[in-house]
Design a protein around this motif. Sequence first.
Motif, short mmCIF file in Angstrom:
data_model
loop_
_atom_site.label_atom_id
_atom_site.label_comp_id
_atom_site.label_asym_id
_atom_site.label_seq_id
_atom_site.Cartn_x
_atom_site.Cartn_y
_atom_site.Cartn_z
N ILE A 169 -8.22 1.33 14.43
CA ILE A 169 -8.57 0.21 13.54
C ILE A 169 -9.25 0.67 12.25
O ILE A 169 -8.93 0.17 11.17
N PRO A 170 -10.19 1.64 12.29
CA PRO A 170 -10.86 2.05 11.04
C PRO A 170 -9.93 2.66 10.00
O PRO A 170 -10.27 2.68 8.81
N ILE A 171 -8.75 3.15 10.42
CA ILE A 171 -7.84 3.83 9.48
C ILE A 171 -7.48 2.92 8.32
O ILE A 171 -7.47 3.33 7.15
N ASP A 172 -7.20 1.66 8.63
CA ASP A 172 -6.74 0.72 7.61
C ASP A 172 -7.82 0.42 6.58
O ASP A 172 -7.52 0.14 5.41
N TYR A 173 -9.08 0.49 6.98
CA TYR A 173 -10.18 0.13 6.09
C TYR A 173 -10.78 1.34 5.37
O TYR A 173 -11.38 1.19 4.31
N LEU A 174 -10.61 2.53 5.96
CA LEU A 174 -11.28 3.71 5.42
C LEU A 174 -10.31 4.76 4.90
O LEU A 174 -10.73 5.79 4.36
N ASN A 175 -9.01 4.51 5.08
CA ASN A 175 -7.97 5.44 4.62
C ASN A 175 -8.20 6.84 5.21
O ASN A 175 -8.15 7.85 4.52
N THR A 176 -8.43 6.87 6.51
CA THR A 176 -8.67 8.12 7.22
C THR A 176 -7.51 8.39 8.17
O THR A 176 -6.44 7.81 8.02
N SER A 177 -7.71 9.27 9.13
CA SER A 177 -6.69 9.56 10.13
C SER A 177 -7.32 9.41 11.52
O SER A 177 -8.55 9.37 11.65
N PRO A 178 -6.50 9.35 12.58
CA PRO A 178 -7.07 9.23 13.92
C PRO A 178 -7.86 10.47 14.35
O PRO A 178 -8.53 10.45 15.38
N ASP B 13 -0.21 10.34 8.87
CA ASP B 13 -0.42 10.36 7.42
C ASP B 13 0.51 9.40 6.69
O ASP B 13 0.11 8.71 5.76
N SER B 14 1.77 9.36 7.13
CA SER B 14 2.77 8.56 6.43
C SER B 14 2.80 7.10 6.88
O SER B 14 3.11 6.20 6.10
N LEU B 15 2.47 6.84 8.14
CA LEU B 15 2.60 5.49 8.66
C LEU B 15 1.26 4.83 9.02
O LEU B 15 1.24 3.65 9.35
N ALA B 16 0.18 5.60 8.98
CA ALA B 16 -1.15 5.08 9.33
C ALA B 16 -1.11 4.40 10.70
O ALA B 16 -0.63 4.98 11.66
N GLN B 17 -1.56 3.14 10.77
CA GLN B 17 -1.62 2.45 12.06
C GLN B 17 -0.25 2.31 12.72
O GLN B 17 -0.14 2.34 13.94
N SER C 46 -12.68 -3.52 19.89
CA SER C 46 -11.68 -3.73 18.85
C SER C 46 -11.97 -4.99 18.05
O SER C 46 -11.83 -5.01 16.82
N GLY C 47 -12.42 -6.03 18.74
CA GLY C 47 -12.78 -7.25 18.03
C GLY C 47 -13.97 -7.05 17.12
O GLY C 47 -14.01 -7.55 16.00
N GLY C 48 -14.96 -6.29 17.59
CA GLY C 48 -16.13 -6.00 16.77
C GLY C 48 -15.78 -5.23 15.52
O GLY C 48 -16.29 -5.51 14.43
N GLN C 49 -14.88 -4.25 15.65
CA GLN C 49 -14.44 -3.49 14.48
C GLN C 49 -13.67 -4.38 13.51
O GLN C 49 -13.86 -4.29 12.29
N ALA C 50 -12.79 -5.21 14.05
CA ALA C 50 -11.96 -6.06 13.20
C ALA C 50 -12.80 -7.03 12.38
O ALA C 50 -12.43 -7.41 11.26
N ILE C 51 -13.95 -7.44 12.91
CA ILE C 51 -14.83 -8.35 12.19
C ILE C 51 -15.76 -7.58 11.25
O ILE C 51 -15.96 -7.96 10.10
N ALA C 52 -16.31 -6.48 11.75
CA ALA C 52 -17.34 -5.77 10.99
C ALA C 52 -16.79 -4.96 9.82
O ALA C 52 -17.38 -4.97 8.72
N LEU C 53 -15.68 -4.26 10.01
CA LEU C 53 -15.21 -3.34 8.99
C LEU C 53 -14.88 -3.99 7.65
O LEU C 53 -15.20 -3.44 6.59
N PRO C 54 -14.22 -5.16 7.62
CA PRO C 54 -13.98 -5.79 6.32
C PRO C 54 -15.26 -6.09 5.55
O PRO C 54 -15.26 -6.15 4.32
#
Length: 439
Positions: free
Chosen positions: A174-183, A255-259, A351-359
């Motif tokens: 989940i953090p990948i989409d918000y932080l542009n990182t990798s697993p 790297d190419s497909l992220a999530q 997962s729910g906590g991340q989805a709410i907190a990260l944005p």
Amino acid sequence: MLSMIGLVGGLALLIILTMRGMNLLVAGPLCALVVAVFSGLPLFPQLVGEGEANLVGNYMSGFSGFVASWYLMFLLGAIFGKVMEDSGAADSVSKWIVNTLGMKRAVLAIVAACAFLTYGGVSLFVVAFSVYPMAVSLFKQANLPRRFIPAALAFGSVTFTMTSAGSPEIQNWIPIDYLNTSPYAGWEVSLIVAVFMALFGYWWLKRMINKAVEKGETFVSRENDPVIVDKELPNPLTGLLPLAVVLIISFIFHDSLAQSALIVALLGGVITTLALNYNYFTNFWEAMSQGTIGALIAIGNTAAVVGFGGVAKAVPAFQTAVEAITNIPGSPLIGGAVAVSVIAGMTGSASGGQAIALPLIAPHYIDAGVNPEALHRVVSISSGALDSLPHNGYVVTTVRAICGETHQDAYGAVGAVTVIVPLLGVILAIALFSLGLGI
């Protein structure tokens, strides 16, 4: 003040209702209603202007948004777990681990089997169902009190594997989409923390079990105890290869497909399992159907608490709490960890906590110059701590539905290894990142 009372009261009610066995799909919106009423939030979209906060609109926005983002991952993860189960591949891998470690290390064998399957991408719920029959058999032969089985299953599934670098579980993605990182973000620190949590948590779990045995607790059989069916299983290697495929594909395409790499990886795992173990399937299409139903239940339960969070974050008390959390003095990593942990605890879902907190917190901390990889790993690990409070869906399912225990008997050990141990892991991760390791 009323808004804060409603927020805290709604969360407390959510915990109480789920501990009493109420379905999260019912408890979620009911507790969201309590939060909304105390905060004076309008109940229906028709009562407010377009885009303004209201109970139904915010709840369903959070619910449907989470489903839209993660349905395919949940679906393929559940199907992968079921085909591994139906073909006997999961049992083969688990049995191989148990036989390798031996009866004297019964608890370690159960933890290791769960950890191996979880890190390979098998759904947490499927892992618990798959390993439980062997856990009962091992605990019975070792004469260990069965109330610790949920803790052994949970410790191997939702701690040092679920949130570690490289894990295919969504709590690491989940953090990948918000932080542009990798697993694999912060893998050096992640490795150290995972080893610490594994060693310390196992020591603590064994210590609790040994103390119970010293007090005279023994294994008590039940009429409905599962019986391990003595059927021909595939070679453990054909069970290990699909797990390896999931990890390799996610590494190649992250790297190419992220999530979306997780979709390809899990699909690859399903195809590999089918190709290698085709002759061992009991009913492939039934496994697909059960996997689909399991995915709907799992994502529905998670989305239900995300919907609760969607209402909670629209009330004034939540904004006050977030502002206080994100302005905690000291390391921004501490603020990030606290924010995600608290919100995951409120929603009962990592997962729910991340989805709410990260944005809410990701832009704030990235603008503050926080290293994205460090933030990714801290957020991931911290999400797996307070999420395991008694109302967590996985905890309820494992303790009650799978193991047939009560929270009163089993949750003490579960809470110790799935809440306290990850919290200590978060502290260690922050300390290591603060020293410059992995950055």
